[in-house]
Design an enzyme around this catalytic site. Structure first.
Site, PDB file in Angstrom:
ATOM      1  N   HIS A  86     113.126 -12.918  61.113  1.00  0.00           N
ATOM      2  CA  HIS A  86     114.004 -13.771  60.316  1.00  0.00           C
ATOM      3  C   HIS A  86     113.682 -15.258  60.549  1.00  0.00           C
ATOM      4  CE1 HIS A  86     118.169 -14.729  58.696  1.00  0.00           C
ATOM      5  NE2 HIS A  86     117.872 -15.839  59.343  1.00  0.00           N
ATOM      6  N   GLU A  87     113.593 -15.632  61.820  1.00  0.00           N
ATOM      7  CA  GLU A  87     113.331 -17.044  62.137  1.00  0.00           C
ATOM      8  C   GLU A  87     111.938 -17.459  61.696  1.00  0.00           C
ATOM      9  OE1 GLU A  87     115.763 -18.705  62.734  1.00  0.00           O
ATOM     10  OE2 GLU A  87     117.136 -17.169  63.430  1.00  0.00           O
ATOM     11  N   GLY A 106     133.137 -41.611  68.373  1.00  0.00           N
ATOM     12  CA  GLY A 106     131.989 -41.601  69.273  1.00  0.00           C
ATOM     13  C   GLY A 106     130.900 -42.590  68.949  1.00  0.00           C
ATOM     14  N   HIS A 162     112.104 -18.589  58.135  1.00  0.00           N
ATOM     15  CA  HIS A 162     112.572 -19.984  58.016  1.00  0.00           C
ATOM     16  C   HIS A 162     111.438 -20.956  58.367  1.00  0.00           C
ATOM     17  CE1 HIS A 162     116.751 -19.135  57.394  1.00  0.00           C
ATOM     18  NE2 HIS A 162     116.980 -18.630  58.601  1.00  0.00           N
ATOM     19  N   GLY A 183     131.116 -45.852  69.499  1.00  0.00           N
ATOM     20  CA  GLY A 183     131.110 -46.990  70.414  1.00  0.00           C
ATOM     21  C   GLY A 183     132.175 -48.034  70.133  1.00  0.00           C
ATOM     22  N   LYS A 184     133.237 -47.650  69.432  1.00  0.00           N
ATOM     23  CA  LYS A 184     134.288 -48.625  69.110  1.00  0.00           C
ATOM     24  C   LYS A 184     135.031 -49.069  70.374  1.00  0.00           C
ATOM     25  CE  LYS A 184     136.123 -45.823  66.042  1.00  0.00           C
ATOM     26  NZ  LYS A 184     135.059 -44.780  66.044  1.00  0.00           N
ATOM     27  N   ASP A 202     123.156 -18.819  56.433  1.00  0.00           N
ATOM     28  CA  ASP A 202     122.100 -19.351  55.588  1.00  0.00           C
ATOM     29  C   ASP A 202     122.575 -19.415  54.148  1.00  0.00           C
ATOM     30  OD1 ASP A 202     120.562 -19.313  57.836  1.00  0.00           O
ATOM     31  OD2 ASP A 202     119.545 -17.435  57.338  1.00  0.00           O
ATOM     32  N   GLY A 217     135.090 -46.462  61.719  1.00  0.00           N
ATOM     33  CA  GLY A 217     133.885 -45.647  61.788  1.00  0.00           C
ATOM     34  C   GLY A 217     134.160 -44.314  62.438  1.00  0.00           C
TER      35      GLY A 217
HETATM   36  P1  ADP Z   1     134.618 -44.382  69.845  1.00  0.00           P
HETATM   37  O1  ADP Z   1     135.631 -45.282  70.459  1.00  0.00           O
HETATM   38  O2  ADP Z   1     133.919 -44.985  68.667  1.00  0.00           O
HETATM   39  O3  ADP Z   1     135.119 -43.021  69.552  1.00  0.00           O
HETATM   40  P2  ADP Z   1     133.471 -44.598  72.429  1.00  0.00           P
HETATM   41  O4  ADP Z   1     133.236 -46.061  72.559  1.00  0.00           O
HETATM   42  O5  ADP Z   1     134.699 -44.059  73.061  1.00  0.00           O
HETATM   43  O6  ADP Z   1     133.448 -44.194  70.904  1.00  0.00           O
HETATM   44  O7  ADP Z   1     132.177 -43.836  72.962  1.00  0.00           O
HETATM   45  C1  ADP Z   1     132.249 -42.818  73.919  1.00  0.00           C
HETATM   46  C2  ADP Z   1     131.030 -42.865  74.832  1.00  0.00           C
HETATM   47  O8  ADP Z   1     129.835 -42.623  74.085  1.00  0.00           O
HETATM   48  C3  ADP Z   1     130.826 -44.222  75.450  1.00  0.00           C
HETATM   49  O9  ADP Z   1     131.514 -44.312  76.652  1.00  0.00           O
HETATM   50  C4  ADP Z   1     129.327 -44.282  75.659  1.00  0.00           C
HETATM   51  O10 ADP Z   1     128.945 -43.628  76.836  1.00  0.00           O
HETATM   52  C5  ADP Z   1     128.799 -43.497  74.503  1.00  0.00           C
HETATM   53  N1  ADP Z   1     128.447 -44.370  73.366  1.00  0.00           N
HETATM   54  C6  ADP Z   1     129.008 -44.337  72.135  1.00  0.00           C
HETATM   55  N2  ADP Z   1     128.458 -45.253  71.332  1.00  0.00           N
HETATM   56  C7  ADP Z   1     127.528 -45.899  72.056  1.00  0.00           C
HETATM   57  C8  ADP Z   1     126.619 -46.965  71.780  1.00  0.00           C
HETATM   58  N3  ADP Z   1     126.561 -47.538  70.581  1.00  0.00           N
HETATM   59  N4  ADP Z   1     125.803 -47.377  72.785  1.00  0.00           N
HETATM   60  C9  ADP Z   1     125.848 -46.803  73.996  1.00  0.00           C
HETATM   61  N5  ADP Z   1     126.678 -45.802  74.310  1.00  0.00           N
HETATM   62  C10 ADP Z   1     127.513 -45.331  73.371  1.00  0.00           C
HETATM   63 ZN    ZN Z   2     118.753 -17.686  59.186  1.00  0.00          ZN
END
Ligand code: ADP
Ligand code: ZN
Ligand code: MG
Length: 512
Positions: free
Chosen positions: A329-330, A106, A333, A108-109, A404, A103
């Site tokens: 401009h904004e 970030g 939009h 949560g792996k 844009d 996946g």
């Molecule tokens: P990955 O390993 O998928 O890149 P991480 O597990 O290292 O992601 O996530 C980094 C940080 O982001 C975690 O320490 C946590 O604080 C936050 N985070 C990421 N996913 C979750 C989740 N599903 N629930 C709670 N916190 C999360």
């Molecule tokens: Zn614009």
């Protein structure tokens, strides 16, 4: 003990030097300075000072992982073989040796791997794929062997009968063998496979290898064979409920103002990963600190979303004229966004941030994975509206609309490739670039006309309201809607058709 000895020797040495009639004052001064510095370092816990044990943090559990219900469920089921070893053995089930989490970054792996260790009462060791890659052949393989050995000794030492080894970014070392013509990768990978093949159910402690990657497609097929990483678990970006859950976890124990609506924040943050949500909560808390407030307010969260999406506020100081142009401009939009989909303007701001001089943030009504033709056209209208508002008000355009246009062209290209343009169904692979180009241009020209017509009735109102925006710098969606309702002309309600198009990279912000 050591200290007393040193002090004793110091005093004796001083007396001896005094006896020799040597001036000891500078020496005493230097020693005093040294002791003072050492105490300072000690107080700060500086690594140069005596090393201390890291504070024991509470172990990560599955309750700390927000969203990901499906992945968590699947992982826990897979882990039961470690928890109920006797039954697994008596039934003669082949042990699970490897679990691959795939996946985007970030999501949560790493967190889940740690939770898995707590859940199964195993020791936890982690390494990143890149740590195994060295200039010298054989070092990587050596490190793999070392890692497995350490896992076993650590488990024994802590009296646990299982260990989980977590290898992050496994694609770095597990890419297809021979592909990089780099012998080092091959040897390391071979060693990992050998270690995994050598593991058995009867062994104690039992070792489970977990690995994470966002590129499962480039992994060597040998890694995915039965008996190796034969369980793959997909860890996706969280949906709205998942984001809400993560926000609840991340804000736990933090003082939130009564006006904070986590549900609303979850809705606004389509496409955010868990790590980005964590950063968002942290940013909001920092804002509370900077403003010397004891609670985190909804507005701080809003600013934090902007910051995570667009970057830090910049110190650029546009001139009064530029500010007014940005406001016009904004407004373009924002007006079109609201006309197309009422309730979608989160706020308008002309405070420069990242590369943008100002922006309108749109709130998606719900998470979207399919886009209709109507929706894509509307987004093109919104993207084009900025420069068209400038044109309407000033009679000319500026360079501010470059982004844009990139966005609008991408939307148009998607339409053509998904068979939603006037040339109908196409095979993307055999679509000549020139045809694609012509169609994109056609779509953009047509939508330019549509948008211009929609904006024209607002000419005088834009001029007047832009002044107000320059004064207040940013206004919320509700105030904007109140104003728009006041000046709105009779308009046909937009309708949604049912043509669909697969996933498209999402842009919730429209920069200048
Ligand atoms: P990955 O390993 O998928 O890149 P991480 O597990 O290292 O992601 O996530 C980094 C940080 O982001 C975690 O320490 C946590 O604080 C936050 N985070 C990421 N996913 C979750 C989740 N599903 N629930 C709670 N916190 C999360
Ligand atoms: Zn614009
Ligand atoms: Mg990680």
């Amino acid at each position: 003990m050591m200290k007393e000895w040193l002090i004793g020797i110091g005093i004796a040495l001083t007396l001896f030097l005094l006896y020799l009639r040597i001036n000891v004052l500078p020496l005493i001064f230097l020693i005093g300075l040294g002791v003072f510095m050492w105490m300072l370092l000690e107080r700060r816990g500086h690594p140069l000072a005596s090393s201390r044990e890291a504070p024991v943090k509470h172990p990560v559990t599955f309750a700390d992982v927000g969203g990901q219900e499906h992945a968590k469920q699947e992982l826990m089921e897979a882990l039961d073989f470690l928890r109920y070893r006797d039954r697994i053995q008596s039934l003669g089930i082949r042990p699970l040796k490897g679990i691959l989490l795939t996946g985007p970054p970030g999501t949560g792996k790493t967190l889940m791997a740690k939770a898995a260790a707590t859940y199964t009462d195993s020791v936890f060791l982690s390494a990143a794929g890149s740590e195994f890659v060295e200039m010298y052949v054989g070092v990587g393989a050596q490190r793999v062997r070392e890692l497995f050995r350490r896992a076993r000794t650590m488990a024994k030492k802590e009296n646990k009968d299982s260990a989980i080894i977590f290898i992050d970014e496994i694609d770095v070392l597990g890419g297809r063998r021979g592909q990089y013509s780099h012998q080092e990768y091959d040897q390391t990978l071979n060693q990992l496979l050998t270690e995994m093949d050598g593991m058995s159910t009867t062994q104690s402690p039992l070792v489970l290898v977990m690995a994470a990657t966002n590129r499962a497609d480039i992994l060597d097929p040998a890694l995915l064979r039965p008996g190796r990483f034969d369980r793959q678990i997909q860890v996706d970006l969280p949906d709205k409920d998942g984001r809400l859950h993560i926000l609840r976890i991340q804000t736990k124990g933090k003082p939130l103002a009564p006006d904070v609506d986590l549900e609303h924040i979850a809705r606004e943050t389509f496409g955010f990963s868990g790590a980005q949500l964590e950063a968002l909560v942290n940013e909001a808390a920092i804002m509370a600190l900077r403003q010397d407030k004891s609670e985190i307010s909804q507005e701080m969260f809003r600013d934090a979303v902007d910051k995570v999406l667009m970057g830090e506020k910049t110190g650029r100081k546009p001139t009064e004229d530029e500010l007014r142009r940005v406001a016009v401009h904004e407004l373009g939009h924002a007006i079109i966004s609201e006309l197309m989909k009422p309730g979608t303007v989160s706020h308008i701001t002309i405070a420069p941030r990242g590369n943008a001089l100002g922006f309108v943030r749109q709130i998606p009504e719900h998470d979207r994975y399919l886009y209709t033709r109507e929706h894509l056209l509307q987004q093109i209208n919104v993207a084009l509206a900025g420069c068209l508002a400038e044109e309407l008000h000033y009679g000319d355009r500026s360079t501010g609309a470059q982004n844009d246009f990139v966005q609008a062209s991408q939307l148009a290209r998607t339409m053509v490739k998904c068979g939603l343009s006037r040339i109908g169904i196409v095979d993307e692979e055999h679509l000549p670039e020139s045809v694609l180009d012509t169609e994109v241009r056609h779509i953009l020209a047509e939508q330019e006309r549509v948008t211009r017509d929609l904006l024209a009735p607002f000419k005088a109102d834009i001029a007047q309201f832009a002044f107000h925006i320059v004064e207040v710098e940013s206004i919320g969606g509700d105030e904007f809607r109140r104003w728009l309702r006041g000046v709105q002309k009779a308009l046909p309600a937009p309708k949604e058709s049912i043509a669909v198009c697969p996933q498209l990279s999402h842009g919730v912000t429209i920069g200048v």
